[in-house]
Design an enzyme around this catalytic site. Structure first.
Site, mmCIF file in Angstrom:
data_model
loop_
_atom_site.group_PDB
_atom_site.id
_atom_site.type_symbol
_atom_site.label_atom_id
_atom_site.label_comp_id
_atom_site.label_asym_id
_atom_site.label_seq_id
_atom_site.Cartn_x
_atom_site.Cartn_y
_atom_site.Cartn_z
ATOM 1 N N ASP A 12 -1.470 -0.373 6.155
ATOM 2 C CA ASP A 12 -1.600 0.397 7.394
ATOM 3 C C ASP A 12 -3.040 0.541 7.853
ATOM 4 O O ASP A 12 -3.293 0.998 8.960
ATOM 5 C CB ASP A 12 -1.029 1.805 7.194
ATOM 6 N N ASP A 55 0.867 -1.160 0.000
ATOM 7 C CA ASP A 55 0.000 0.000 0.000
ATOM 8 C C ASP A 55 0.917 1.228 0.000
ATOM 9 O O ASP A 55 2.085 1.142 0.386
ATOM 10 C CB ASP A 55 -0.886 -0.026 1.249
ATOM 11 N N ASP A 88 -0.129 5.083 0.776
ATOM 12 C CA ASP A 88 -0.369 6.154 1.744
ATOM 13 C C ASP A 88 -0.458 5.621 3.171
ATOM 14 O O ASP A 88 -1.280 4.754 3.465
ATOM 15 C CB ASP A 88 -1.663 6.888 1.382
#
Length: 231
Positions: free
Chosen positions: A171, A12, A14
């Site tokens: 995240d 991922d 961001d």
């Protein structure tokens, strides 16, 4: 084939590779203020961590009763975000080390993100991560964003990898759910500490509850090595 036994790694972007959430918050706050919503807070923003920009803006339209079309809101937010992304995006140092370590061993790498293709390109370019991460999938290119598995399955397809051989770094809870739905293992590094107990993170093979403060390239690499040995 790398020494990690055919494992491919999908990142991922961001909040995982780069600390871009402050820029997304500022772009969102600025956009909503321009359309008559002056009190968008960081706590409001945290509800959208891990959700694609398009789906975020569509929810804003519903939540705040905005009259502007989703396409107009999306263009405004992306325009403001790109201005910020090109000048003030920081890669997490241990994540950069991890990418460099994997690339040095020839591990196939990809990025799968809810951001637009233009935002992904801008961030990878300004951080220099584009030297290592050339396979990129945006949620704009697939039918459904996270928590649907589409972006991760497309990343595996472009890498020529089986989903079962892919490990995702995430995240956010929707991303962990997407990795699980794709049949991929997951290293979870929660951006929002209070969400570490979210049930989606319970499916992760490695959960670093302290987020980026706890993540090290060596910890992640050692876990991958054990996974490769077990598979």
């Amino acid at each position: 084939m790398s020494t990690l036994g055919g494992i491919s790694v999908v990142f991922d972007l961001d909040g995982t590779l780069v600390d871009s959430e402050p820029n997304y918050y500022e772009a969102g706050r600025w956009t909503l203020a321009a359309y008559g919503v002056p009190d968008f807070t960081w706590a409001d923003h945290e509800e959208y961590v891990g959700i694609s920009t398009q789906e975020t803006v569509a929810d804003w339209k519903r939540r705040y009763g905005l009259r502007a079309p989703v396409e107009e809101l999306l263009a405004a937010k992306n325009r403001r975000y790109l201005e910020l992304a090109r000048t003030s995006t920081r890669a997490y140092p241990e994540m950069r080390k991890f990418v460099e370590l994997l690339a040095g061993e020839g591990v196939p790498l990809a990025v799968a993100s809810g951001s637009s293709p233009q935002a992904i390109e801008a961030i990878l370019s300004c951080t220099g991560l584009d030297a290592y991460l050339r396979t990129v999938v945006s949620a704009d290119e697939v039918a459904h964003g996270k928590p649907a598995p589409d972006v991760f399955l497309e990343a595996a397809r472009r890498l020529g990898a089986s989903p079962a051989d892919c490990v995702v770094l995430e995240d956010a809870a929707p991303g962990a759910a997407a990795a699980h739905a794709a049949g991929m293992r997951c290293i979870a590094v929660p951006y929002v500490a209070a969400q570490a107990d979210a049930p989606e993170f319970a499916t992760a093979g490695l959960l670093l509850r302290g987020g980026q403060a706890e993540f090290t390239a060596r910890t992640a690499y050692d876990w991958l090595t054990r996974e490769a040995g077990a598979s």
